[in-house]
Design an enzyme around this catalytic site. Structure first.
Site, mmCIF file in Angstrom:
data_model
loop_
_atom_site.group_PDB
_atom_site.id
_atom_site.type_symbol
_atom_site.label_atom_id
_atom_site.label_comp_id
_atom_site.label_asym_id
_atom_site.label_seq_id
_atom_site.Cartn_x
_atom_site.Cartn_y
_atom_site.Cartn_z
ATOM 1 N N GLU A 49 17.986 -21.621 -6.294
ATOM 2 C CA GLU A 49 17.757 -22.978 -6.815
ATOM 3 C C GLU A 49 18.777 -23.968 -6.260
ATOM 4 O OE1 GLU A 49 17.518 -25.108 -11.258
ATOM 5 O OE2 GLU A 49 18.378 -23.110 -11.020
ATOM 6 N N LYS A 116 10.237 -28.066 -10.741
ATOM 7 C CA LYS A 116 10.609 -27.278 -11.920
ATOM 8 C C LYS A 116 10.049 -27.921 -13.189
ATOM 9 C CE LYS A 116 14.874 -25.362 -14.003
ATOM 10 N NZ LYS A 116 16.341 -25.288 -13.812
ATOM 11 N N TYR A 122 20.822 -27.319 -22.756
ATOM 12 C CA TYR A 122 21.594 -26.663 -23.797
ATOM 13 C C TYR A 122 22.763 -25.953 -23.130
ATOM 14 C CZ TYR A 122 18.992 -22.668 -21.975
ATOM 15 O OH TYR A 122 18.445 -21.738 -21.137
ATOM 16 N N CYS A 152 14.119 -21.014 -11.771
ATOM 17 C CA CYS A 152 15.090 -20.644 -12.806
ATOM 18 C C CYS A 152 14.510 -20.655 -14.222
ATOM 19 C CB CYS A 152 16.325 -21.533 -12.717
ATOM 20 S SG CYS A 152 17.797 -20.781 -13.469
ATOM 21 N N SER A 178 21.532 -18.979 -12.016
ATOM 22 C CA SER A 178 21.689 -18.494 -13.388
ATOM 23 C C SER A 178 23.137 -18.087 -13.636
ATOM 24 C CB SER A 178 20.762 -17.297 -13.617
ATOM 25 O OG SER A 178 20.943 -16.759 -14.915
ATOM 26 N N ASN A 374 58.349 -25.338 -28.818
ATOM 27 C CA ASN A 374 57.536 -26.050 -27.829
ATOM 28 C C ASN A 374 58.374 -26.548 -26.666
ATOM 29 O OD1 ASN A 374 55.225 -25.681 -29.341
ATOM 30 N ND2 ASN A 374 55.358 -27.668 -30.356
ATOM 31 N N THR A 398 47.776 -18.997 -18.229
ATOM 32 C CA THR A 398 47.591 -17.612 -18.666
ATOM 33 C C THR A 398 47.061 -17.480 -20.091
ATOM 34 O OG1 THR A 398 49.898 -17.481 -19.400
ATOM 35 C CG2 THR A 398 49.451 -16.849 -17.123
ATOM 36 N N LYS A 513 43.615 -30.490 -28.335
ATOM 37 C CA LYS A 513 44.327 -29.686 -27.339
ATOM 38 C C LYS A 513 43.374 -29.173 -26.269
ATOM 39 C CE LYS A 513 48.374 -27.814 -29.724
ATOM 40 N NZ LYS A 513 49.112 -26.566 -30.048
#
Length: 544
Positions: A49, A116, A122, A152, A178, A374, A398, A513
């Site tokens: 696609e 298509k 969504y 698809c 996909s 912090n 990380t 955040k």
């Protein structure tokens, strides 16, 4: 006897890693694959696609220069279609409407074009923002075989397949982009088998591979015959080209050899590797730098980075402080040596003391709290970003999904960076993936996996001082985030009310955040990014 029962068609399935926006590069890749398939005797090659533009092109679709670039690419595709027919996906404007199309070129001309019908809107998809939906089936006859085109999302509904079958299709071609999430491949195969059983038509499912920002595409293209047998399974997580024969109404693989289908932790780990590799390479970073703390998250991130890029393109930095244990220092050094990366240790104590000295008048008389914790993290972030600026290496963060969900991370500290390898991986999965990676070769010290998780920002600190045990936390998070269960539903499922109310509140109040976090590999049904869009400022009460 009908033509299709006497016709023979050799079809190539081309599973490529396209680069969004690089239309000339994508076109060159298509032409190269088509020439190889023609040399191998194929009469048709099928791509994925929006192959010409790359997927998802997002607001590049709104650029006025898109149409002439696509038109030039289609002229190049047409020019090489004298030796082999080419089925390819691309965006195209017809009657002032933009469509997500699949077209077939042969002998220099377009045999037909399909728009298509089912536009997903969504999770990570918002195709209705850009495209108009097609309404009609398109069946192309090639060498006596009638090919039904679909794109698809069409395959997830019955109507487009039924329309192609009613229009006389002998084979369904499904061009896909996909995205991966855990368990997705089995869902696809079950779905295709349902269609083949119902309509008695074989289906060729061609998916792209590679990473695009937070999305990863596993490839894993396959073919299912009219008897609902999977006759071809292509590779996962790499480019691949394979062939099937449609002969006397039957579909079979050209070769008996098949790829073993990858599932579980192996697939999840490879998704992380591909996501990191393609983000770094497609954005032309020379390498990555990360903080190696001696903990499980940075240990797994380092393994992913090295497997993605090679040790020569990865730099690891230990940044110890007063509370960093000797065990952490030893384990970080051991892993860095095992993985062959450039490694150094830079203490953050001098800069931390300078910050505290400058802030002393404002902090006088106030209790020590998370401010000081912090500040440690932000000192580390400053060091890593400075190294990144000087070397061009991107900072690989990380943090994991469990931490990002509840805000157990520091803005401008451990959240500072360009890409998050573990951003969509729950903590319990981090441990499982570490064990999995060690089963390939032992690179993460076992002590890192076995010890209680700790940020080491305070004396004798462990994560469970301020969070529920990770198996409990992750189950609450998965129910709340992935499945949209209410707090009361989660409590009814057996979780402690106090834990649930605290966790869902932490998730809700820490949206600010997550909005400032780097993007990262999406591997679950609902990551923090394109498919979870909650307002930062809101008065919603989760417990109501």
């Amino acid at each position: 006897m009908s033509k299709s029962l006497t016709a023979t068609l050799k079809i190539a399935l081309a599973q490529c890693n396209f680069h969004v926006g690089d239309i000339p590069g994508n076109t060159a890749k298509i032409i190269e694959a088509a020439k190889k398939a023609a040399d191998d005797g194929a009469q048709l090659i099928v791509f994925s696609e929006l192959a010409l533009s790359g997927y998802p092109p997002e607001d590049l679709l709104m650029r006025p220069s898109l149409e002439p670039r696509i038109n030039e690419a289609l002229r190049e595709v047409a020019a090489v279609s004298h030796d082999i027919a080419i089925a390819v996906g691309y965006p195209v404007t017809r009657d002032n409407r933009l469509y997500n199309c699949a077209g077939v070129w042969s002998e220099g001309v377009c045999l037909g074009e399909y728009a298509k019908q089912e536009l997903p809107n969504y999770q990570v998809f918002d195709e209705k923002r850009y495209f108009s939906a097609g309404k009609d089936a398109k069946v192309i006859e090639l060498h006596g075989v009638k090919l039904g085109l679909t794109v698809c999302e069409d395959i997830w509904f019955d109507a487009p397949i039924a329309m192609a079958a009613d229009a006389g299709a002998d084979v369904i071609l499904n061009l896909n982009a996909s995205p991966f999430h855990s368990g997705k491949q089995q869902e696809r195969i079950d779905l295709i088998k349902k269609h083949t059983s119902q309509h008695k038509l074989p289906v060729l499912y061609v998916n792209q591979s590679g990473g695009q920002d937070e999305l990863v595409f596993d490839g894993s293209s396959f073919a299912v015959n009219a008897a609902s047998e999977c006759v071809l399974q292509m590779a996962s997580w790499r480019e691949d080209q394979a062939y099937v024969m449609f002969e006397q109404g039957e579909l079979r693989a050209e070769s008996e050899s098949r790829e073993a289908r990858e599932d579980g932790l192996a697939s999840l780990y490879n998704a992380l590797v591909v996501g990191v590799r393609d983000y770094v390479n497609k954005n032309r970073f020379p390498g990555v730098v990360l903080g190696l703390s001696g903990g499980i998250d940075s240990a797994l991130t380092l393994a992913v980075a090295v497997d993605a890029l090679g040790p020569e393109r990865v730099r690891a930095v230990m940044m110890p402080f007063t509370y960093t244990s000797g065990m952490s220092k030893e384990d970080a050094a051991l892993q860095a040596e095992a993985m062959g990366v450039k490694y150094q240790s830079i203490s953050i104590e001098p800069m931390y003391r300078e910050f505290m000295s400058a802030l002393a008048p404002d902090f006088e008389g106030l209790k020590v709290d998370t401010t000081e914790e912090n500040l440690q993290s932000r000192c580390r972030g400053v060091l890593l970003m400075a190294l990144s600026n000087k070397t061009g290496y991107m900072v690989l963060t990380t943090g994991n999904k469990s931490e990002m969900a509840v805000g157990y991370a520091t803005l401008y500290g451990d959240m500072a960076g360009g890409y998050g390898a573990l951003k969509d991986v729950y903590k319990t999965k981090v441990f499982a993936l570490a064990e999995y990676r060690n089963s390939i070769s032992p690179v993460i010290p076992q002590r890192v996996i076995d010890r209680p998780p700790s940020a080491e920002l305070a004396p004798d600190q462990v994560d469970e001082d301020s969070l529920p045990a990770y198996p409990v936390l992750d189950d609450i998070l998965e129910r709340y985030i992935e499945h949209d269960e209410s707090a009361e539903q989660i409590i009814t499922a057996g979780h402690n009310r106090e834990d649930v109310m605290r966790v869902v509140r932490l998730v809700d109040v820490n949206e600010y955040k997550r909005r400032q976090a780097p993007i990262g590999v999406r591997v679950t049904r609902r990551g923090f990014g394109r498919d979870r869009r909650y307002p930062v400022t809101n008065g919603w009460k989760a417990g109501i």
